[in-house]
Motif scaffolding. Structure first.
Motif, PDB file in Angstrom:
ATOM      1  N   ALA A  44       0.828  -1.209   0.000  1.00 17.11           N
ATOM      2  CA  ALA A  44       0.000   0.000   0.000  1.00 17.11           C
ATOM      3  C   ALA A  44       0.862   1.260   0.000  1.00 17.11           C
ATOM      4  O   ALA A  44       0.567   2.234  -0.698  1.00 17.11           O
ATOM      5  CB  ALA A  44      -0.934  -0.005   1.206  1.00 17.11           C
ATOM      6  N   VAL A  45       1.946   1.245   0.785  1.00 18.92           N
ATOM      7  CA  VAL A  45       2.865   2.395   0.832  1.00 18.92           C
ATOM      8  C   VAL A  45       3.513   2.614  -0.531  1.00 18.92           C
ATOM      9  O   VAL A  45       3.619   3.741  -1.022  1.00 18.92           O
ATOM     10  CB  VAL A  45       3.947   2.176   1.918  1.00 18.92           C
ATOM     11  N   ILE A  46       3.937   1.517  -1.169  1.00 18.52           N
ATOM     12  CA  ILE A  46       4.604   1.613  -2.476  1.00 18.52           C
ATOM     13  C   ILE A  46       3.642   2.162  -3.534  1.00 18.52           C
ATOM     14  O   ILE A  46       3.990   3.051  -4.315  1.00 18.52           O
ATOM     15  CB  ILE A  46       5.156   0.243  -2.894  1.00 18.52           C
ATOM     16  N   LEU A  47       2.424   1.630  -3.562  1.00 17.91           N
ATOM     17  CA  LEU A  47       1.434   2.096  -4.536  1.00 17.91           C
ATOM     18  C   LEU A  47       1.022   3.543  -4.275  1.00 17.91           C
ATOM     19  O   LEU A  47       0.769   4.302  -5.213  1.00 17.91           O
ATOM     20  CB  LEU A  47       0.202   1.187  -4.507  1.00 17.91           C
ATOM     21  N   ASP A  48       0.984   3.925  -2.994  1.00 15.97           N
ATOM     22  CA  ASP A  48       0.597   5.290  -2.638  1.00 15.97           C
ATOM     23  C   ASP A  48       1.616   6.319  -3.107  1.00 15.97           C
ATOM     24  O   ASP A  48       1.313   7.492  -3.283  1.00 15.97           O
ATOM     25  CB  ASP A  48       0.413   5.386  -1.122  1.00 15.97           C
ATOM     26  N   SER A  49       2.865   5.857  -3.326  1.00 17.96           N
ATOM     27  CA  SER A  49       3.907   6.782  -3.795  1.00 17.96           C
ATOM     28  C   SER A  49       3.810   7.056  -5.293  1.00 17.96           C
ATOM     29  O   SER A  49       4.449   7.975  -5.804  1.00 17.96           O
ATOM     30  CB  SER A  49       5.295   6.213  -3.467  1.00 17.96           C
ATOM     31  N   VAL A  50       3.017   6.253  -6.023  1.00 13.89           N
ATOM     32  CA  VAL A  50       2.796   6.482  -7.462  1.00 13.89           C
ATOM     33  C   VAL A  50       1.690   7.522  -7.599  1.00 13.89           C
ATOM     34  O   VAL A  50       0.547   7.285  -7.206  1.00 13.89           O
ATOM     35  CB  VAL A  50       2.402   5.172  -8.179  1.00 13.89           C
ATOM     36  N   GLU A  51       2.019   8.680  -8.144  1.00 12.21           N
ATOM     37  CA  GLU A  51       1.110   9.826  -8.148  1.00 12.21           C
ATOM     38  C   GLU A  51      -0.211   9.527  -8.854  1.00 12.21           C
ATOM     39  O   GLU A  51      -1.287   9.867  -8.359  1.00 12.21           O
ATOM     40  CB  GLU A  51       1.789  11.032  -8.813  1.00 12.21           C
ATOM     41  N   SER A  52      -0.156   8.877 -10.003  1.00 10.11           N
ATOM     42  CA  SER A  52      -1.379   8.613 -10.764  1.00 10.11           C
ATOM     43  C   SER A  52      -2.325   7.685  -9.996  1.00 10.11           C
ATOM     44  O   SER A  52      -3.550   7.895  -9.977  1.00 10.11           O
ATOM     45  CB  SER A  52      -1.031   7.994 -12.122  1.00 10.11           C
ATOM     46  N   ILE A  53      -1.772   6.677  -9.338  1.00 11.28           N
ATOM     47  CA  ILE A  53      -2.597   5.747  -8.559  1.00 11.28           C
ATOM     48  C   ILE A  53      -3.099   6.410  -7.288  1.00 11.28           C
ATOM     49  O   ILE A  53      -4.256   6.241  -6.888  1.00 11.28           O
ATOM     50  CB  ILE A  53      -1.799   4.465  -8.221  1.00 11.28           C
ATOM     51  N   SER A  54      -2.215   7.186  -6.650  1.00 10.40           N
ATOM     52  CA  SER A  54      -2.576   7.840  -5.394  1.00 10.40           C
ATOM     53  C   SER A  54      -3.737   8.827  -5.572  1.00 10.40           C
ATOM     54  O   SER A  54      -4.616   8.930  -4.714  1.00 10.40           O
ATOM     55  CB  SER A  54      -1.361   8.564  -4.818  1.00 10.40           C
ATOM     56  N   LYS A  55      -3.747   9.562  -6.689  1.00  8.03           N
ATOM     57  CA  LYS A  55      -4.818  10.531  -6.926  1.00  8.03           C
ATOM     58  C   LYS A  55      -6.168   9.842  -7.099  1.00  8.03           C
ATOM     59  O   LYS A  55      -7.188  10.316  -6.597  1.00  8.03           O
ATOM     60  CB  LYS A  55      -4.501  11.351  -8.184  1.00  8.03           C
ATOM     61  N   GLU A  56      -6.157   8.722  -7.788  1.00 10.57           N
ATOM     62  CA  GLU A  56      -7.412   8.033  -8.072  1.00 10.57           C
ATOM     63  C   GLU A  56      -7.972   7.297  -6.853  1.00 10.57           C
ATOM     64  O   GLU A  56      -9.181   7.223  -6.657  1.00 10.57           O
ATOM     65  CB  GLU A  56      -7.201   7.049  -9.223  1.00 10.57           C
ATOM     66  N   TYR A  57      -7.056   6.751  -6.026  1.00  5.11           N
ATOM     67  CA  TYR A  57      -7.501   5.947  -4.880  1.00  5.11           C
ATOM     68  C   TYR A  57      -7.008   6.550  -3.568  1.00  5.11           C
ATOM     69  O   TYR A  57      -6.625   5.824  -2.644  1.00  5.11           O
ATOM     70  CB  TYR A  57      -6.979   4.515  -5.021  1.00  5.11           C
ATOM     71  N   LYS A  58      -7.044   7.867  -3.478  1.00  5.68           N
ATOM     72  CA  LYS A  58      -6.507   8.552  -2.300  1.00  5.68           C
ATOM     73  C   LYS A  58      -7.226   8.126  -1.020  1.00  5.68           C
ATOM     74  O   LYS A  58      -6.605   7.788  -0.012  1.00  5.68           O
ATOM     75  CB  LYS A  58      -6.615  10.070  -2.486  1.00  5.68           C
ATOM     76  N   PHE A  59      -8.555   8.156  -1.036  1.00  5.16           N
ATOM     77  CA  PHE A  59      -9.342   7.807   0.154  1.00  5.16           C
ATOM     78  C   PHE A  59      -9.118   6.346   0.543  1.00  5.16           C
ATOM     79  O   PHE A  59      -9.022   6.017   1.732  1.00  5.16           O
ATOM     80  CB  PHE A  59     -10.831   8.056  -0.100  1.00  5.16           C
ATOM     81  N   THR A  60      -9.021   5.478  -0.455  1.00  4.56           N
ATOM     82  CA  THR A  60      -8.793   4.044  -0.181  1.00  4.56           C
ATOM     83  C   THR A  60      -7.466   3.835   0.514  1.00  4.56           C
ATOM     84  O   THR A  60      -7.372   3.083   1.502  1.00  4.56           O
ATOM     85  CB  THR A  60      -8.819   3.244  -1.501  1.00  4.56           C
ATOM     86  N   PHE A  61      -6.414   4.509   0.025  1.00  7.24           N
ATOM     87  CA  PHE A  61      -5.097   4.364   0.631  1.00  7.24           C
ATOM     88  C   PHE A  61      -5.072   4.935   2.044  1.00  7.24           C
ATOM     89  O   PHE A  61      -4.414   4.387   2.938  1.00  7.24           O
ATOM     90  CB  PHE A  61      -4.022   5.031  -0.233  1.00  7.24           C
ATOM     91  N   GLN A  62      -5.771   6.046   2.254  1.00 10.07           N
ATOM     92  CA  GLN A  62      -5.840   6.630   3.598  1.00 10.07           C
ATOM     93  C   GLN A  62      -6.535   5.681   4.569  1.00 10.07           C
ATOM     94  O   GLN A  62      -6.102   5.508   5.707  1.00 10.07           O
ATOM     95  CB  GLN A  62      -6.569   7.970   3.554  1.00 10.07           C
TER      96      GLN A  62
END
Length: 277
Positions: A44-62
Motif C-alpha cells: 500500500a505504501v509503495i502504490l501510494d507513492s505512485v502519483e497517478s494511482i494515489s490521486k485516483e484511490y486517495k481515500f482508499t489508501f488513507q
C-alpha cells in the motif's frame, strides 16, 4: 485478590506465548497473519507513492493506512503489556522498528502547518520499516544477521583500510590534477576516489593528465582486488553459523548431529527429530 492476580498473570503468559512464541499453533497463525499484514501495508505504501494511482484511490489508501496503523499500534501495546520486561523490549531493535512503523501516521495528525507538509511526507516513508519486522520470523535472516554481527570487527577494519586508501589516493589525485581539471579540493578528490575504487565511475570528474590516468587505473585495479573482501568475511562467518546449527540440531535417539534445519528424520537412525521452530 490473589486469585485475580494469578488469573491475570496466566492471561499475560498465554498472550506472550501467542505473540512472541512460535511453538503453538496459535503463535504460528499469529505470525503468518502478521506477515501478511506487513506485506499488504508495504504494498500500500509503495502504490501510494505512485502519483497517478494515489490521486485516483486517495481515500482508499488513507483508509488502508489507518487500518494498518491502528492494527500495528494495538499489536505494539499488547507486546508491551504481555512482555515481562517491557522497557527492554521497547529499547530493542524490533521494539524500535515496531514503534517507527506506526509513528508517522500520528505525526501527520499534529503537524498540520503548510511548511511541514514535506517533512510529513518524509516521515511517511518510515512506514516501510514495517518490512523489517519480517526478520523476526525468518530463521535464515537471523542466521545471516548473526554472521554479520560476528564479522563486524573484521568489516570495520576493512572499511578503515579502504578509507585510508581513498584518502591517500584522493590527496595524490588533488596534487596531480588540481583545480584546473575539476579536482578543486581534497574532499572532492576523495569523493572521486571512492567512486572509482568502488568501480561505479559516474564520469563527472575525470583525470586529464597521463600521470592522473595511470593513478586512476591503479585505483580501479585496487577496487577490483578488494571488492570481494567483505563478501568473503561474511561468507566465512555464515559457514561457521550453519555448521553450528547443524551441530545443535541433534537426534535424541542416537545422539548424532549434523542435520539440516528443516530435517524431519535422523539421517543415521531414521528416528523423528524434535524440531525447534
Amino acid at each position: 485478590m490473589t486469585k485475580l492476580r494469578e488469573k491475570h498473570h496466566e492471561f499475560r503468559i498465554k498472550i506472550y506465548e501467542v505473540i512472541f512464541g512460535t511453538d503453538t499453533p496459535a503463535g504460528r497463525y499469529f505470525d503468518i497473519a502478521l506477515i501478511y499484514a506487513i506485506l499488504l501495508s508495504v504494498v500500500a505504501v509503495i502504490l501510494d507513492s505512485v502519483e497517478s494511482i494515489s490521486k485516483e484511490y486517495k481515500f482508499t489508501f488513507q483508509t488502508i493506512e489507518w487500518l494498518f496503523t491502528v492494527l500495528f499500534t494495538i499489536e505494539y501495546m499488547i507486546r508491551l503489556y504481555c512482555c515481562p520486561k517491557p522497557w527492554r523490549y521497547a529499547r530493542s531493535f524490533y521494539g524500535l522498528v515496531d514503534l517507527l512503523s506506526v509513528l508517522p501516521s500520528y505525526f501527520a495528525l499534529f503537524i498540520t502547518q503548510a511548511n511541514f507538509l514535506i517533512i510529513i511526507r518524509l516521515f511517511r516513508v518510515l512506514r516501510i520499516f514495517r518490512i523489517l519486522k519480517l526478520m523476526r520470523y525468518l530463521g535464515e535472516a537471523n542466521t545471516l544477521m548473526r554472521s554479520i554481527l560476528l564479522s563486524r570487527r573484521k568489516i570495520f577494519v576493512f572499511l578503515i583500510s579502504v578509507m585510508v586508501l581513498v584518502t591517500i589516493f584522493g590527496s595524490m589525485m588533488y596534487l596531480i590534477e588540481g583545480p584546473a581539471n575539476g579536482f578543486t579540493s581534497i574532499p572532492k578528490s576523495i569523493y572521486w576516489s571512492i567512486v572509482t575504487i568502488t568501480t561505479v565511475g559516474y564520469g563527472d570528474i575525470t583525470p586529464q593528465t597521463i600521470l592522473g590516468q595511470i593513478l586512476s587505473s591503479l585505483i580501479m585495479i585496487t577496487g577490483y582486488a578488494i571488492i570481494a573482501v567483505p563478501t568473503g568475511i561474511i561468507t566465512a562467518e555464515l559457514a561457521v553459523e550453519l555448521k553450528r546449527e547443524k551441530v545443535i540440531h541433534g537426534c535424541h535417539n542416537c545422539g548424532r548431529a549434523g542435520h539440516d534445519r528443516d530435517a524431519l528424520h535422523c539421517k543415521f537412525c531414521g528416528a523423528k527429530l524434535i524440531t525447534h521452530k
